[in-house]
Design an enzyme around this catalytic site. Structure first.
Site, short mmCIF file in Angstrom:
data_model
loop_
_atom_site.label_atom_id
_atom_site.label_comp_id
_atom_site.label_asym_id
_atom_site.label_seq_id
_atom_site.Cartn_x
_atom_site.Cartn_y
_atom_site.Cartn_z
CB SER A 130 39.03 43.28 41.50
OG SER A 130 39.06 43.03 40.12
CG ASP A 182 42.15 38.74 36.90
OD1 ASP A 182 42.52 37.88 36.09
OD2 ASP A 182 41.10 38.63 37.59
CD GLU A 207 42.86 36.82 39.66
OE1 GLU A 207 43.27 37.78 40.37
OE2 GLU A 207 41.66 36.49 39.62
CG ASP A 232 39.65 33.53 38.81
OD1 ASP A 232 38.80 32.66 39.03
OD2 ASP A 232 39.34 34.73 38.72
CE LYS A 256 36.90 35.02 41.13
NZ LYS A 256 36.76 35.33 39.70
#
Ligand code: OSB
Ligand code: MG
Length: 363
Positions: A130, A182, A207, A232, A256
């Site tokens: 990322s 993202d 994302e 997310d 996560k």
């Protein structure tokens, strides 16, 4: 039994910029449980500010010390803890920290590696990176370095006005890499024209384009663009994942464990994704070497089908608090095979990073 918390502050090698702010250090609550010769660890993914999520270190510590600790006096299995903790609404980062501690404890008690208790493994985790916001030229340079290092998927942070130019520059340079973006909730449905223009970059997914807790608008957006939507922030527990897939709000989910209530809920979300013909991968929150172990163990499971944000420790910190950091080879990382999370914690270094500590439970 002795349960303590330590708040560590470790400077990041490179400041990490997202659409919600810039992070210069990782300040993490670590939980440390000692019982009958076993030392178990976990890490809360909350941070000092409530920008990614409403939870922050202060709320997490409050929920852990004033409400969750009472549920683990008999060291229950993680699932029993989850059932007890349902009485508390939300605060899944705080709950996850305790749940994951119980997983490490259970695996160490059984004398097996954590990943072996989670399901069928493939023995390694495919690794993505990322990359934070910067000028397009610098981001392209970072992408070049990441491709060179062997990462299997490159994700770049974008924000309003810092999106099409950088994606186009990266695609020009690398027409074939697995690329994602993202947004960390920076758009609204009124930005659909910009989002539609991303279709041509053939991202594996975008994302969390819209609001942090939204599903309805994501469902509408999913029908308007060809880029798959990955959620997310919106997926805070398995129930939300079920709703999201049912509604067509996403076809991919970033799991996560520290955000969704822990390892048990993560496994549930992975099966929900599969049942709906979707995909999942394991994200990260710039965790220290302790938190990373949990993520890598999940990322090595067959139930997880996309590369995760599980960069090796050296990418984040000059010196991490574990003596056995993960190394990436050919874009994969092998989960630890020691008992539990398998981290050999550098207690001295941990001490030197500690900015606050306290006793949570002593029996
Ligand atoms: O949105 O995935 C995110 C880091 C902190 C907060 C939110 C996010 C991230 C990352 C970094 O993207 C993932 C990692 O390398 O740990
Ligand atoms: Mg994200």
């Amino acid at each position: 039994m002795d349960l303590r918390f330590k708040v560590v502050r470790i400077p990041l090698l490179v400041p990490f910029k997202t659409s919600f702010g810039t992070q210069y250090a990782r300040e993490a609550i670590l939980l440390i449980l000692r019982n009958e010769g076993i030392t178990a660890y976990s890490e809360c993914v909350a941070d000092v500010d409530p920008y990614y999520s409403y939870e922050d270190n202060e709320t997490a510590l409050h929920i852990i010390s004033d409400f969750l600790v009472q549920f683990i006096e008999d060291l229950p299995d993680p699932d029993t803890f989850c059932k007890r903790a349902r009485q508390i609404r939300g605060h899944n980062m705080a709950k996850a920290a305790v749940e994951m501690l119980l997983w490490d404890y259970a695996a160490k008690k059984k004398e097996v590696p954590l990943h072996s208790m989670l399901g069928k493994g493939r023995g390694f985790a495919e690794t993505g990176i990322s990359i934070g916001l910067d000028s397009p030229a610098k981001m392209v340079k970072r992408v070049e370095a990441a491709v060179e290092t062997g990462y299997r998927r490159i994700k770049v942070k974008i924000e309003k006005g810092m999106d099409l130019e950088v994606l186009s520059a990266i695609r020009d340079r690398f027409p074939d890499i697995r690329l994602s973006a993202d947004a960390n909730s920076c758009y609204t449905l009124s930005d659909v024209e910009t989002l539609r223009k991303m279709d041509k970059y053939e991202l594996v997914y975008i994302e969390q384009p819209l609001e942090h807790d939204d599903l309805v608008h994501h469902a509408k957006l999913s029908a308007m663009i060809s880029t798959p939507v990955c959620l997310d922030e919106s997926i805070t527990d398995p129930g939300k994942a079920e709703d999201a897939f049912e509604m067509g709000a996403c076809s991919v989910v970033n799991i996560k464990p520290g955000r969704v209530g822990g390892m048990g809920p993560s496994l549930k979300i992975a099966s929900i994704a599969r049942e709906h013909g979707g995909h999942c991968w394991i994200g990260g929150m710039l965790e220290t070497g302790i938190g990373r172990c949990f993520n890598v163990s999940l990322a090595s499971l067959e139930a997880v089908d996309y590369p995760g944000d599980t960069s090796p420790n050296e990418r984040y910190f000059a010196k991490d608090i574990v003596l056995n950091p993960f190394r990436m080879e050919k874009g994969v990382i092998t989960p630890n095979n020691g008992n539990g999370i398998g981290a050999e914690v550098d207690e001295k270094l941990l001490e030197s990073y500690t900015v606050r500590n306290g006793l949570l439970l002593l029996r």
